[in-house]
Write an enzyme that holds these catalytic residues in place. Structure first.
Site, PDB file in Angstrom:
ATOM      1  N   ASP A  99       0.878  -1.183  -0.027  1.00  0.00           N
ATOM      2  CA  ASP A  99       0.097   0.060  -0.185  1.00  0.00           C
ATOM      3  C   ASP A  99       1.005   1.301  -0.009  1.00  0.00           C
ATOM      4  O   ASP A  99       1.666   1.420  -0.808  1.00  0.00           O
ATOM      5  CB  ASP A  99      -0.922  -0.036   1.140  1.00  0.00           C
ATOM      6  CG  ASP A  99      -1.999   1.036   1.161  1.00  0.00           C
ATOM      7  OD1 ASP A  99      -2.882   1.107   0.646  1.00  0.00           O
ATOM      8  OD2 ASP A  99      -1.840   1.900   2.022  1.00  0.00           O
ATOM      9  N   HIS A 296      -6.965  -6.274  -0.974  1.00  0.00           N
ATOM     10  CA  HIS A 296      -5.876  -5.292  -0.861  1.00  0.00           C
ATOM     11  C   HIS A 296      -4.925  -5.699   0.255  1.00  0.00           C
ATOM     12  O   HIS A 296      -3.743  -5.392   0.050  1.00  0.00           O
ATOM     13  CB  HIS A 296      -6.672  -3.972  -0.177  1.00  0.00           C
ATOM     14  CG  HIS A 296      -5.612  -3.008  -0.081  1.00  0.00           C
ATOM     15  ND1 HIS A 296      -4.923  -2.518  -1.216  1.00  0.00           N
ATOM     16  CD2 HIS A 296      -5.203  -2.330   1.125  1.00  0.00           C
ATOM     17  CE1 HIS A 296      -4.023  -1.552  -0.708  1.00  0.00           C
ATOM     18  NE2 HIS A 296      -4.326  -1.219   0.431  1.00  0.00           N
TER      19      HIS A 296
END
Length: 320
Positions: A99, A296
């Site tokens: 991320d 994610h």
């Protein structure tokens, strides 16, 4: 066994977790996370002969939370990695990020290739500087509803996350995971209702994210969310600061891993970028690795696959 300590880097104190001996591997978390997002990778990487270090990056967890928004630019964040490598007594390191940690890792390799033995990014692909500031681009594309723009409203997202951190984090983690039903959508926010209000609150957590994990994550944000959100408030400033590297590419040995159901690789223009990466990245050791059904939180949702890919990459770098 994972050990913890504080180090002074570039005028801030960083909390870090570390395990093992050998070549240094720096693991950089994203939003809204902490060093614990790498909990599954510590043991296997240490057992394979690496010194594994994962900091709470500035603005997170037990590390310092500078008050100045401008203290969270990409140059500050890369500076923290460079300073951390030096503070640990090392000359070079492998740098891995997920991320927001991925842009920090990629930019560390871009700006200081002399320090980076290899770089891996999870979820967020390598940086290729766009033609216009990112906030302006997303504002035009989505009428100000993209979550980056929402996060840039001073104090607004800070207050929304702080109202009930545990519930908000539970909803957020689930919504961005591969376990959430439905198609992957662009992360748009109703500016009146906020972001978390539209997210489903799961009755049970996914198997890979326990109540203890949620407790630890919630505790890591006991100091609030403003420091973490300030990273987003530097997106346009980062675009300005990186102008000298327009057109530059990461030349260090590289690995890119992403989830099939991750919202980030679905951002406008990103699918096309991922397809072109083998031709754009001279150091890419293999084609981008897509994890089927993964959302994610790559290294948490698919720990065995991510750890295996990292070990293969690290060993490949060492053999050359």
């Amino acid at each position: 066994m994972v050990e913890h300590r504080m180090v002074n880097v570039n005028g801030v104190r960083l909390h870090l977790a570390e395990q093992g001996e050998g070549p240094l591997v720096v693991l950089l978390h994203g939003f809204p996370e902490s060093w614990r997002s790498w909990r599954h990778q510590f043991g296997p990487l240490a057992e394979a002969g690496f010194r594994v270090v994962a900091p709470d990056q500035r603005g997170y967890g037990r590390s310092d939370h500078p008050a100045d928004v401008e203290a969270y630019s990409i140059l500050h964040l890369v500076g923290d990695v460079v300073g951390l490598i030096r503070a640990l007594g090392e000359e070079q390191a492998y740098v891995v990020g997920h991320d927001w940690g991925a842009p920090v890792a990629w930019h560390t390799a871009l700006l200081r290739p002399d320090l980076v033995l290899g770089v891996a990014g999870l979820s967020v692909p390598p940086p290729f500087r766009g033609k216009e500031p990112p906030l302006a681009a997303m504002d035009k594309a989505f009428g100000g509803r993209f979550y980056w723009n929402y996060f840039n409203r001073p104090g607004v997202a800070d207050a929304e996350f702080a109202r009930d951190p545990r519930t908000g984090l539970r909803k957020f983690v689930y919504a961005a995971s591969g376990d959430a039903p439905g198609p992957v959508k662009q992360p748009l926010v109703d500016p009146e209702r906020g972001w978390l209000a539209a997210m489903r609150d799961p009755e049970t957590l996914p198997e890979w994210f326990t109540e203890d994990d949620l407790d630890a994550l919630t505790e890591s944000f006991s100091g609030g969310f403003t420091g973490a959100l300030n990273w987003y408030r530097n997106l346009d400033r980062n675009w300005e600061l990186t102008a000298p590297w327009a057109g530059a590419v990461v030349t260090s040995p590289a690995l890119y891993v992403y989830g099939e159901r991750d919202l980030v690789p679905a951002f406008p223009g990103t699918p096309e970028l991922i397809e072109r990466l083998p031709g754009l990245m001279p150091g890419l050791r293999r084609p981008p690795l897509e994890l089927a059904g993964c959302g994610h939180w790559t290294q948490q949702e698919r720990p065995a696959e991510v750890t295996a890919a990292l070990l293969d990459f690290l060993r490949d770098c060492q053999s050359r």
